[in-house]
Design a protein around this motif. Sequence first.
Motif, PDB file in Angstrom:
ATOM      1  N   GLY A  83      53.888  32.703  90.883  1.00 17.95           N
ATOM      2  CA  GLY A  83      55.326  32.834  91.067  1.00 17.95           C
ATOM      3  C   GLY A  83      55.917  34.079  90.438  1.00 17.95           C
ATOM      4  N   MET A  84      55.153  35.168  90.421  1.00 15.33           N
ATOM      5  CA  MET A  84      55.646  36.402  89.811  1.00 15.33           C
ATOM      6  C   MET A  84      56.792  36.990  90.636  1.00 15.33           C
ATOM      7  SD  MET A  84      52.276  35.862  89.471  1.00 15.33           S
ATOM      8  CE  MET A  84      51.567  36.853  90.769  1.00 15.33           C
ATOM      9  N   GLY A  85      57.754  37.555  89.945  1.00 15.12           N
ATOM     10  CA  GLY A  85      58.883  38.192  90.606  1.00 15.12           C
ATOM     11  C   GLY A  85      58.698  39.693  90.685  1.00 15.12           C
ATOM     12  N   PRO A  86      59.665  40.394  91.280  1.00 15.16           N
ATOM     13  CA  PRO A  86      59.584  41.855  91.350  1.00 15.16           C
ATOM     14  C   PRO A  86      59.739  42.461  89.960  1.00 15.16           C
ATOM     15  CG  PRO A  86      61.724  41.087  92.108  1.00 15.16           C
ATOM     16  CD  PRO A  86      60.877  39.861  91.923  1.00 15.16           C
ATOM     17  N   LEU A  87      59.244  43.684  89.801  1.00 15.08           N
ATOM     18  CA  LEU A  87      59.384  44.376  88.524  1.00 15.08           C
ATOM     19  C   LEU A  87      60.842  44.753  88.290  1.00 15.08           C
ATOM     20  CD1 LEU A  87      56.318  46.808  88.478  1.00 15.08           C
ATOM     21  CD2 LEU A  87      56.502  44.507  87.525  1.00 15.08           C
ATOM     22  N   ASP A  88      61.236  44.748  87.034  1.00 19.15           N
ATOM     23  CA  ASP A  88      62.568  45.184  86.647  1.00 19.15           C
ATOM     24  C   ASP A  88      62.518  46.689  86.399  1.00 19.15           C
ATOM     25  OD1 ASP A  88      64.976  45.774  85.490  1.00 19.15           O
ATOM     26  OD2 ASP A  88      64.778  44.380  83.804  1.00 19.15           O
ATOM     27  N   PRO A  89      63.160  47.505  87.248  1.00 21.23           N
ATOM     28  CA  PRO A  89      63.084  48.966  87.068  1.00 21.23           C
ATOM     29  C   PRO A  89      63.730  49.442  85.770  1.00 21.23           C
ATOM     30  CG  PRO A  89      64.721  48.400  88.727  1.00 21.23           C
ATOM     31  CD  PRO A  89      63.999  47.129  88.406  1.00 21.23           C
ATOM     32  N   ASP A  90      64.593  48.615  85.184  1.00 22.90           N
ATOM     33  CA  ASP A  90      65.259  48.989  83.938  1.00 22.90           C
ATOM     34  C   ASP A  90      64.449  48.596  82.694  1.00 22.90           C
ATOM     35  OD1 ASP A  90      67.492  50.007  85.318  1.00 22.90           O
ATOM     36  OD2 ASP A  90      68.405  48.013  85.426  1.00 22.90           O
ATOM     37  N   GLU A  91      63.353  47.879  82.892  1.00 24.56           N
ATOM     38  CA  GLU A  91      62.610  47.380  81.729  1.00 24.56           C
ATOM     39  C   GLU A  91      62.101  48.502  80.817  1.00 24.56           C
ATOM     40  OE1 GLU A  91      59.677  43.709  80.918  1.00 24.56           O
ATOM     41  OE2 GLU A  91      58.842  45.206  82.295  1.00 24.56           O
ATOM     42  N   ASP A 119      49.304  49.004  92.142  1.00 31.13           N
ATOM     43  CA  ASP A 119      48.516  49.589  91.059  1.00 31.13           C
ATOM     44  C   ASP A 119      48.439  48.653  89.859  1.00 31.13           C
ATOM     45  OD1 ASP A 119      50.981  49.741  89.839  1.00 31.13           O
ATOM     46  OD2 ASP A 119      50.848  51.876  89.359  1.00 31.13           O
ATOM     47  N   GLN A 120      48.703  47.366  90.128  1.00 35.81           N
ATOM     48  CA  GLN A 120      48.571  46.295  89.131  1.00 35.81           C
ATOM     49  C   GLN A 120      49.437  46.533  87.887  1.00 35.81           C
ATOM     50  OE1 GLN A 120      44.274  44.981  88.874  1.00 35.81           O
ATOM     51  NE2 GLN A 120      44.043  46.763  90.221  1.00 35.81           N
ATOM     52  N   GLY A 121      50.469  47.341  88.062  1.00 36.38           N
ATOM     53  CA  GLY A 121      51.411  47.562  86.972  1.00 36.38           C
ATOM     54  C   GLY A 121      51.107  48.752  86.086  1.00 36.38           C
ATOM     55  N   ALA A 122      50.094  49.544  86.404  1.00 40.00           N
ATOM     56  CA  ALA A 122      49.727  50.680  85.549  1.00 40.00           C
ATOM     57  C   ALA A 122      50.869  51.688  85.438  1.00 40.00           C
ATOM     58  CB  ALA A 122      48.467  51.354  86.088  1.00 40.00           C
ATOM     59  N   SER A 123      51.561  51.969  86.545  1.00 36.79           N
ATOM     60  CA  SER A 123      52.659  52.938  86.512  1.00 36.79           C
ATOM     61  C   SER A 123      53.818  52.425  85.661  1.00 36.79           C
ATOM     62  CB  SER A 123      53.160  53.223  87.930  1.00 36.79           C
ATOM     63  OG  SER A 123      52.158  53.853  88.698  1.00 36.79           O
ATOM     64  N   HIS A 124      54.040  51.125  85.674  1.00 33.89           N
ATOM     65  CA  HIS A 124      55.108  50.536  84.869  1.00 33.89           C
ATOM     66  C   HIS A 124      54.795  50.697  83.376  1.00 33.89           C
ATOM     67  CE1 HIS A 124      58.700  47.972  84.811  1.00 33.89           C
ATOM     68  NE2 HIS A 124      58.163  47.360  83.752  1.00 33.89           N
ATOM     69  N   PHE A 125      53.548  50.478  83.013  1.00 36.34           N
ATOM     70  CA  PHE A 125      53.110  50.760  81.647  1.00 36.34           C
ATOM     71  C   PHE A 125      53.420  52.212  81.288  1.00 36.34           C
ATOM     72  CE2 PHE A 125      50.156  47.077  81.079  1.00 36.34           C
ATOM     73  CZ  PHE A 125      50.353  46.850  79.726  1.00 36.34           C
ATOM     74  N   ALA A 126      53.013  53.121  82.178  1.00 41.67           N
ATOM     75  CA  ALA A 126      53.175  54.551  81.898  1.00 41.67           C
ATOM     76  C   ALA A 126      54.647  54.920  81.722  1.00 41.67           C
ATOM     77  CB  ALA A 126      52.547  55.377  83.023  1.00 41.67           C
ATOM     78  N   ARG A 127      55.516  54.357  82.555  1.00 47.21           N
ATOM     79  CA  ARG A 127      56.943  54.656  82.437  1.00 47.21           C
ATOM     80  C   ARG A 127      57.506  54.140  81.115  1.00 47.21           C
ATOM     81  NH1 ARG A 127      56.768  53.682  88.082  1.00 47.21           N
ATOM     82  NH2 ARG A 127      57.207  51.457  87.812  1.00 47.21           N
ATOM     83  N   THR A 128      57.013  53.009  80.658  1.00 48.78           N
ATOM     84  CA  THR A 128      57.504  52.444  79.402  1.00 48.78           C
ATOM     85  C   THR A 128      57.035  53.278  78.215  1.00 48.78           C
ATOM     86  OG1 THR A 128      57.376  50.239  80.427  1.00 48.78           O
ATOM     87  CG2 THR A 128      57.689  50.337  78.039  1.00 48.78           C
TER      88      THR A 128
END
Length: 316
Positions: A83-91, A119-128
């Motif tokens: 039940g995963m939701g979309p990523l929060d771009p502001d996170e 990309d299994q969230g790798a870019s989100h890690f990088a942005r953070t």
Amino acid sequence: MSRARKPDWLRTRPPSGERFTEIKRTLRERDLHTVCEEANCPNMGECWSGGDGAGSGPGTATFMLMGERCSRGCNFCDVETGGMGPLDPDEPANVAEAVAEIGLDYVVLTSVDRDDLDDQGASHFARTIAAIKQRDPEILVEVLIPDFQGDPDCVRKIIDAEPDVIAHNIETVERLQWPVRDRRANYEQSLSVLEQVERESDIYTKTSIMLGLGEYDHEVYQTLTDLREADVDVVTLGQYLQPSRSHLEVGSYVHPDKFETWRAVAEDDLDFLYCASGPMVRSSYKAGELFVDAVIREGRSVEEARTTARAASRSV
């Protein structure tokens, strides 16, 4: 079947204090999550309140990115599945703002598994990582990453973001990977992630092993040996605790003396830079972070950094 009574050495103080309350308020205001809360970590009060649990240190919180629900179902983990939701771009920006408000100088980022993303969230890690470093380049950032299904391009995105430490947990010995971990995870895949980081960067690497799941001593030694052959720098060992009756049962409660033996084996025999080993040690653990901080920020020798970390661990 009733669960075995926990021994006295596994008792912890409930989290409390102004520092703890302040961090919790900041996280809720920004709709952020921590693995400390989601995994019911027994060290939450110590880490959030500072090095000695009384608010004298800067405190540490392990931010859990990409939501509260995981695409995998590991049998040791208390995080909900599906039940995963979309990523929060502001996170990424919200995490960076929370880090600044709380006043952290060492940040740990982890995440649920997001096999559903390209990309299994790798870019989100990088942005953070980038958002934190842009606000204050002096902040040390440790990331505790998933295995990304062994995809080297995903791992490379983490390397290119230049965190100070990249951690990925092997979790248990090879024989017990299943039923402990989700079937999509495996021993060789986890080793390959750690090996790639060591091969393609000079970033410190870290991993963690849970004891008390039914492993044998020779299997623990073999796991430590395999990790050193992969050039992993830091290892932590802690007691597995059953989160609920629907999770794997504890096979045994390992005595603190045995944990001290494994610490000596890791550091003295196998030459890990540092090993935090004890019943209440977890992968993101204040003593391990103090060691890395002393080596990177203060330029201390490995032996000096070990002494600092052990002293802090004994004070709580």
